[in-house]
Design an enzyme around this catalytic site. Structure first.
Site, PDB file in Angstrom:
ATOM      1  N   TYR A  53       0.828  -1.203   0.000  1.00  0.00           N
ATOM      2  CA  TYR A  53       0.000   0.000   0.000  1.00  0.00           C
ATOM      3  C   TYR A  53       0.866   1.258   0.000  1.00  0.00           C
ATOM      4  CZ  TYR A  53      -4.330  -2.569   1.087  1.00  0.00           C
ATOM      5  OH  TYR A  53      -5.419  -3.389   1.063  1.00  0.00           O
ATOM      6  N   SER A 214     -13.729  -1.748  -0.155  1.00  0.00           N
ATOM      7  CA  SER A 214     -14.484  -0.988  -1.144  1.00  0.00           C
ATOM      8  C   SER A 214     -15.965  -0.925  -0.794  1.00  0.00           C
ATOM      9  CB  SER A 214     -14.315  -1.583  -2.551  1.00  0.00           C
ATOM     10  OG  SER A 214     -14.800  -0.702  -3.541  1.00  0.00           O
ATOM     11  N   PRO A 215     -16.317  -0.562   0.442  1.00  0.00           N
ATOM     12  CA  PRO A 215     -17.734  -0.522   0.834  1.00  0.00           C
ATOM     13  C   PRO A 215     -18.531   0.538   0.097  1.00  0.00           C
ATOM     14  CG  PRO A 215     -16.381   0.504   2.520  1.00  0.00           C
ATOM     15  CD  PRO A 215     -15.436  -0.127   1.541  1.00  0.00           C
ATOM     16  N   LEU A 216     -17.856   1.525  -0.486  1.00  0.00           N
ATOM     17  CA  LEU A 216     -18.548   2.568  -1.244  1.00  0.00           C
ATOM     18  C   LEU A 216     -18.337   2.407  -2.741  1.00  0.00           C
ATOM     19  CD1 LEU A 216     -17.845   5.706   0.985  1.00  0.00           C
ATOM     20  CD2 LEU A 216     -19.763   4.109   1.082  1.00  0.00           C
ATOM     21  N   GLY A 219     -16.298   4.939  -4.507  1.00  0.00           N
ATOM     22  CA  GLY A 219     -16.875   6.274  -4.467  1.00  0.00           C
ATOM     23  C   GLY A 219     -18.213   6.404  -5.167  1.00  0.00           C
TER      24      GLY A 219
END
Length: 316
Positions: A53, A214-216, A219
């Site tokens: 990362y 990546s819960p959204l 974006g």
């Protein structure tokens, strides 16, 4: 902040996890320090990173390095954090063994390098960042077991594993008298519900927690998504309906998307990636609100899932 046990373990983690993927790339070191301090202040005790990362043209491991510098500031920071990092990706070493994978050789080397960057002598949760179908579990599980026995890591976890991969590892771990996988970290959100077929049922069956990345949806499920260009008309219609529903109940889209994830009893926590302290504070609202069955049904209408778990979702 609320807390939940991570799978069948006795480890309690916050219902929101601080993701650090953008530390060093999109988030400067000073801002990352402020975000981590604020996360502790509001009760987030689980920080997630990976050895690759924060990559740049020059080097990898920048996210881990920033976290390590933050730990060095003292004040009990390291003791307050449940830390996870990962292994699988190459790290730009001039080494024929530095390819994507989980060889015992690579796992040991990359873990030692992670500890140096993180300025710590242990990691609470160590993830296999992706399944490596080229190896035998007879090779790699003993390497992880040795780490646990030495106190280098407390728990082993998986990320991006299929349901059958989870079952495979858990069976091999049981034969080796290992605790097995504590959790699976998987992509899961309103726009990506395929894990409901087999990954979530497999994790539940094996007593594992589930951490979502990546819960959204990159974006798309955030409050600013409607200002972005979306080529697919069907997706644009979904996002507009989602915005309308969020407005109707008086919540922001990102808050509602996270609250939907938290409503699922199989899920332990989503990983959030705030770029500012203000965004971090806004995210806490997701833990505070409660979604009733009517709202859940409306979300299912806007973002239909696969229809349940396999095989009932498509057969009987």
């Amino acid at each position: 902040m609320e807390y939940k046990r991570l799978g069948k373990s006795g480890l309690w983690v916050s219902r929101l996890i601080l993701g650090t993927m953008n530390f060093g790339s999109r988030i400067a070191e000073k801002d990352a320090f402020d975000i981590m301090d604020a996360a502790l202040d509001i009760g987030i005790n689980y920080f997630d990173t990976a050895n690759n990362y924060g990559k740049s043209i020059q080097k990898e491991g920048i996210s881990e390095t920033i976290i390590g510098k933050w730990f060095e500031k003292g004040g009990g920071r390291r003791e307050k954090v449940i830390l996870s990092t990962k292994v699988y990706e190459p790290m730009r070493e001039n080494n024929p063994n530095d390819v994507p994978g989980l060889s015992a050789y690579k796992v040991r080397r990359h873990f030692e390098d992670s500890l140096k960057r993180l300025k710590t002598d242990h990691v609470e949760i160590y993830y296999m960042h992706h399944v490596d179908r080229s190896i035998s579990w007879d090779e790699v599980l003993p390497a992880f077991q040795g780490m646990i026995q030495r106190g280098d890591i407390d728990y082993l976890a998986s990320s991006n594993f299929a349901g059958w991969n989870i079952a495979d590892v858990q069976a091999e771990a049981k034969k080796a008298n290992m605790f097995g996988l504590i959790c699976e970290q998987h992509k899961y959100n309103l726009l990506s519900r395929m894990p409901e077929l087999e990954v979530l049922p497999s994790a539940k069956n094996h007593g594992m927690g589930v951490v979502t990345w990546s819960p959204l949806a990159g974006g798309l499920l955030s409050r600013n998504a409607r200002n972005r260009e979306v080529e697919e008309e069907a997706l644009q219609i979904q996002l507009q309906k989602f915005h309308n529903l969020s407005t109707e109940i008086g919540e922001k889209e990102d808050t509602l998307a996270l609250a939907w994830i938290l409503k699922n009893p199989v899920i332990t926590a989503p990983i959030i990636g705030p770029r500012t302290v203000e965004q971090l504070y806004d995210t806490v609202r997701a833990v505070e609100i409660s979604i009733d069955d009517e709202i859940m049904e409306k979300l299912d209408e806007i973002f239909p899932g696969p229809g349940g778990q396999a095989p009932e979702a498509y057969a009987w």
